[in-house]
Design an enzyme around this catalytic site. Structure first.
Site, PDB file in Angstrom:
ATOM      1  N   LYS A   1       0.797  -1.225   0.000  1.00 32.73           N
ATOM      2  CA  LYS A   1       0.000   0.000   0.000  1.00 32.73           C
ATOM      3  C   LYS A   1       0.831   1.277   0.000  1.00 32.73           C
ATOM      4  O   LYS A   1       0.370   2.332  -0.456  1.00 32.73           O
ATOM      5  CB  LYS A   1      -0.931   0.002   1.212  1.00 32.73           C
ATOM      6  CG  LYS A   1      -2.115  -0.947   1.091  1.00 32.73           C
ATOM      7  CD  LYS A   1      -3.147  -0.419   0.123  1.00 32.73           C
ATOM      8  CE  LYS A   1      -4.443  -1.196   0.213  1.00 32.73           C
ATOM      9  NZ  LYS A   1      -5.491  -0.645  -0.662  1.00 32.73           N
TER      10      LYS A   1
ATOM     11  N   SER B   1       0.595 -10.016  -0.402  1.00 33.41           N
ATOM     12  CA  SER B   1       0.382  -8.573  -0.425  1.00 33.41           C
ATOM     13  C   SER B   1       0.681  -7.858   0.886  1.00 33.41           C
ATOM     14  O   SER B   1       0.916  -6.648   0.890  1.00 33.41           O
ATOM     15  CB  SER B   1      -1.052  -8.257  -0.856  1.00 33.41           C
ATOM     16  OG  SER B   1      -1.980  -8.885   0.006  1.00 33.41           O
TER      17      SER B   1
END
Length: 409
Positions: A59, A309
């Site tokens: 992110k 992720s």
């Protein structure tokens, strides 16, 4: 396949420019080969370790690109975001690096380590709503009231371009890759990766994976546009997004080959396997790609690159998921066995369990269940076994020896 910019306004050049902007901000995360997964799939499997990224997830890529491209006047008004934790940390770090103040709305019950890390990077945290979507509504209201710039967690071209740099790295690190498997929530990562890869290698298959309890893309794709889910329930908070973005939906529709869903049990097994076999700490959202491989290993043409992720998991949740994963794999077994309330009855039961090779973790007695007769006792056993077949063998042995095992256990 045509111009990949047509779907959401992000071109390969935008992703390459984002990479230059990020060069001294994020790391090029390693991609590790996995022999145990390669043996299972029958082709090379490689793990793209965004769980080792700065702030613990991908992110920070998109958040920094978005905030760095604001004007000085916009940054002076501050930024606001909504997130369950990973985007929050990315925004907080990017704001600190660019000199902007940051306010982050998080859903109630967001993981404590993610909240603390977000505050540690200098952001103000406000809890609002039970889901990211509800927190996002609060962030929109805050932006309208204060003039702060909303940094959307996924539905903005700069964010998508930043996340797409993961795809550029995969193509460089695995030039012969045939399949890329990516966790999908709102869609920023899967959109960016698909755009980066399809622009250069349209032959590479890109597969998104969602948790069954928060799978917004299958219904939206079927409907032809973003449709909100009526409810969500999953341990994978990082991808618990009830409605795809407009831009990300278009990119997924046009450039992602398939969306798969995985169960909570599969996510638990995947997370446990990554701990045991790869020695990697990955949060549930980051493990869904591995869950998809474990569910259907023959469905992926290799070499396969799987994006892990994120790795921001609450230790308390980690302990629960480990137990869940052990249970799903048949290695953690709970039995309720009814015995005669007589000397030596428990010893005989434990001796049989030891003979079969199971290990007793905990044992407790119960005598107050009205379903028991006065001369009976219920024993609750928590056991370690070697897997589903071993657990079944233990159950069969107990039944053959005349023990009454509670069928609901």
């Amino acid at each position: 396949m045509g111009d990949v910019a047509n779907s959401c306004g992000v071109e390969l050049a935008d992703i390459e420019a984002a990479r230059e902007l990020l060069r001294d901000v994020v790391i090029e995360t390693p991609i590790e080969s996995s022999r145990w997964l390669s043996d299972l799939v029958g082709a090379p499997v490689l793990l793209k370790c965004e769980n080792l990224q700065r702030t613990g997830s991908f992110k920070s890529r998109g958040a920094y690109v978005r905030i760095a491209r604001l004007t000085d006047e916009e940054r002076a008004k501050g930024v606001v975001a909504a997130s369950a934790g990973n985007h929050a940390q990315g925004v907080a770090l990017a704001a600190r690096l660019t000199g902007a103040s940051a306010t982050v709305f998080m859903p109630e019950g967001a993981p404590i380590p993610k909240e603390r890390a977000t505050r540690g990077y200098g952001a103000d945290v406000i809890f609002a709503g039970r889901t990211v979507d509800e927190s996002l509504t609060a962030a929109h209201e805050y932006a309208a009231r204060t003039g702060a710039v909303l940094i959307h967690p996924f539905d903005h071209p700069d964010v998508i371009a930043g996340q797409g740099t993961v795809g550029l790295e995969i193509l460089e690190q695995v030039p012969d890759v045939r399949t890329v498997v990516v966790p999908a929530g709102g869609g920023g990562l899967i959109a960016g990766v698909a755009l980066a890869i399809k622009a250069q290698r349209p032959d590479v298959r890109v597969i998104g994976v969602q948790a069954e309890g928060a799978a917004s893309y299958p219904s939206s794709l079927e409907a032809g546009g973003p449709v909100p889910l009526a409810s969500m329930k999953t341990m994978a908070d990082g991808i618990a997004v009830g409605r795809p973005g407009e831009l990300t939906f278009a990119a997924v529709r046009d450039h992602v080959d398939e969306i798969r869903t995985v169960s909570e049990e599969s996510i638990s097994r995947a997370l446990l396997s990554l701990l045991e076999r790869a020695k990697l700490v990955v949060e549930p959202a980051g493990a869904v790609g591995i869950a998809a491989l474990l569910d259907d290993p023959t469905a992926f043409e290799g070499p396969v690159a799987v994006v892990l992720s994120g790795g921001n998991i609450d230790p308390l949740l980690l302990s629960k998921v480990i137990r869940h994963g052990l249970a799903a794999d048949g290695r953690y077994l709970v039995l309720r066995v009814v015995l005669d309330d007589a000397p030596g009855a428990l010893a005989g039961l434990l001796a049989l369990i030891a003979e079969v090779g199971a290990n007793v973790v905990h044992v407790s007695h119960g005598r107050t269940d009205p379903a028991l007769s006065l001369d009976q006792v219920e024993v609750l056993l928590q056991l370690e076994t070697r897997g589903i077949a071993h657990a079944a063998r233990l159950r069969d042995r107990l039944a053959a020896s005349g023990y009454r095992v509670d069928p609901t256990s």
